[in-house]
Design an enzyme around this catalytic site. Structure first.
Site, short mmCIF file in Angstrom:
data_model
loop_
_atom_site.label_atom_id
_atom_site.label_comp_id
_atom_site.label_asym_id
_atom_site.label_seq_id
_atom_site.Cartn_x
_atom_site.Cartn_y
_atom_site.Cartn_z
N ASP A 159 90.07 5.35 45.18
CA ASP A 159 90.81 6.58 44.80
C ASP A 159 92.26 6.47 45.23
O ASP A 159 93.15 7.00 44.57
CB ASP A 159 90.27 7.83 45.54
N HIS A 175 87.46 7.60 48.53
CA HIS A 175 86.92 6.25 48.32
C HIS A 175 88.13 5.30 48.33
O HIS A 175 89.22 5.69 47.90
CB HIS A 175 86.28 6.08 46.94
C1 XUL Z 1 78.72 11.44 43.54
C2 XUL Z 1 79.27 11.89 44.84
C3 XUL Z 1 80.24 10.97 45.48
C4 XUL Z 1 80.09 10.86 46.95
C5 XUL Z 1 80.98 9.84 47.59
O1 XUL Z 1 77.86 12.33 42.94
O2 XUL Z 1 78.94 12.96 45.31
O3 XUL Z 1 81.52 11.39 45.14
O4 XUL Z 1 80.33 12.09 47.58
O5 XUL Z 1 80.80 8.59 47.07
#
Ligand code: XUL
Ligand code: CO
Length: 438
Positions: free
Chosen positions: A104, A101
């Site tokens: 992150d 993300h």
């Molecule tokens: C949350 C989840 C996230 C997504 C990306 O449960 O799985 O980490 O993979 O936003």
């Protein structure tokens, strides 16, 4: 400088190895059904759990020992150091992809403009590391759920300004994904859902979610980003009801709003089980409609009702997943991303290796088992025979559209009763699968 000085490059040593820092099944160059294991499995490490996970839970703070985070400097310095940690980990695990993300990889600053500037600095380093190592970005995404501004959701917020902020953030995340050559871009709902319908205009929120995704598609096309868009279903957590509940609900949503050609699914094992499905079900459903995009590999705990995101070790599950993947002709541009975190008690850096090694071996073994099951063809033959009444006669007439209620009534009045049913043989088939689990 090495951040994992005691960990060697993890090598394949074969099923009899007792070395915990070796692969027993994952042999990247070994061919299965004409493709290498590396090509089949397309493993990815996720940034959020592996580098950002602290081990905190509702009852206490983080426990993780992450020496590289304690070496001083500004938040940006720490972020830049984490890039080196990630690439050392990827090299030692022989993993070719990673995912993140936006939040992150770089800290948030006071304004969006400053945040974007800081993000660019980390992206430049990631790009350089990708070029040096050949590692690729499997997908990028935006964190539209941590910051308190997203308390009521992002594109489904009751606050129009929050929709605008989320749009600006995703616009930048798409640009970053393009800069790093990401092959996919993921939309996980975050806080897109509700806790209570007394305060929620459900239809309006769905309309806004669709509008947001249409804008994202338009911008992807405008900048020429060659990334597959993926929706990641999840039924609950953090909200009581997430709008992207499961693959079938997402399919209905995408078709309702004319988005079905622009998206596939990023399916996650623990999300499937939270939805009351097996991962086998979610993947089979998605693959049936050509919507299997990528996988977030992990597992839940049968005794706990939330998203525990444990590393996958269950051979039945990995075998079933690999069966669907092989039957679908492979993962395409998707991959197997370990959206999984080490337990709070597993706080040493080396635990990150044990966790990924176990997950990679579980999928490599699942791949070999699924390939053997397919080669013998017992399951597929059983299914083909089970439906043989549809291949000719009345079944073929129904499937081709020739039959009507009147013609079927005439057929059955003449015949008197339906042919006898045959056994589904579930237990025999389960026994057959057990013959291959070794
Ligand atoms: C949350 C989840 C996230 C997504 C990306 O449960 O799985 O980490 O993979 O936003
Ligand atoms: Co996920």
């Amino acid at each position: 400088m090495a951040f994992f000085p005691d960990v060697p490059v993890i090598k394949y040593e074969g099923p009899d190895s007792t070395n915990p820092l070796a692969f027993r099944h994952y042999n990247p160059a070994e061919k299965v059904d004409g493709k290498t294991m590396a090509e089949h499995l397309r493993f990815a490490v996720c940034y959020w759990h592996t580098l950002c996970g602290s081990g905190s839970d509702p009852f206490g703070p983080g426990t993780m020992s992450r020496p590289w985070d304690d070496q001083g400097g500004s938040p940006l310095d720490v972020a830049l150091r984490r890039v080196d940690v990630m690439f050392e980990l990827l090299a030692k695990l022989q993993v070719p992809f990673y995912c993140f993300h936006d939040r992150d990889i770089a800290p948030e600053e006071k304004t969006l403009a400053e945040t974007n500037k800081t993000l660019d600095k980390v992206v430049a380093k990631l790009k350089q590391k990708q070029q040096e190592t050949g590692v690729k970005l499997l997908w990028g995404t935006a964190n539209l759920f941590s910051n308190p501004r997203f308390v009521h959701g992002a594109s489904t917020s009751c606050n129009a300004d929050v929709f605008a902020y989320a749009a600006a953030q995703v616009k930048k995340a798409l640009e970053v994904t393009k800069e790093l050559g990401g092959t996919n871009y993921v939309f996980w709902g975050g806080r897109e859902g509700y806790h209570n319908l007394y305060n929620t205009d459900l239809k309006r929120e769905f309309d806004h979610l669709a509008k947001f995704l249409h804008m994202a598609v338009d911008y992807r096309n405008k900048i020429g980003l060659d990334a597959q868009f993926l929706i990641e279903p999840k039924p609950k957590e953090p909200t009581t009801h997430q709008y992207d509940s499961d693959a079938a609900a997402c399919m209905a949503f995408l078709r309702t709003y004319g988005l079905e050609k622009e998206f596939k699914f990023n399916l996650e094992t623990n999300h499937a089980t939270l939805a009351g499905h097996s991962m086998f079900h979610e993947m089979t459903y998605a693959a049936s409609y050509g919507m299997l995009g990528s996988i977030d590999a992990n597992r839940g705990d049968e005794l706990i009702g939330w998203d525990t995101d444990q590393f996958p070790t269950n051979l039945y599950t990995t075998t079933q997943m690999m069966l669907v993947i092989l039957n679908a002709g492979g993962l395409g541009r998707g991959g197997l991303n370990f959206d999984a975190k080490v337990r709070r008690e597993s706080f040493e850096p080396v635990d990150l290796f044990h966790a990924h090694i176990g997950g990679m071996d579980a999928f490599a073994q699942g791949l070999k088992i699924a390939s053997a099951i397919r080669k013998d063809g017992l399951l597929s033959k059983f299914v083909k025979d089970r439906y043989s009444s549809w291949d000719a006669g009345i079944g073929a007439d129904i499937e081709s559209g020739k039959a009507t209620f009147e013609s079927l009534e005439a057929y059955m009045l003449q015949k008197g009763d339906a042919e006898k049913n045959t056994s589904g043989r579930q237990e025999m088939l389960e026994n057959i699968v057990n013959r291959y689990i070794k």
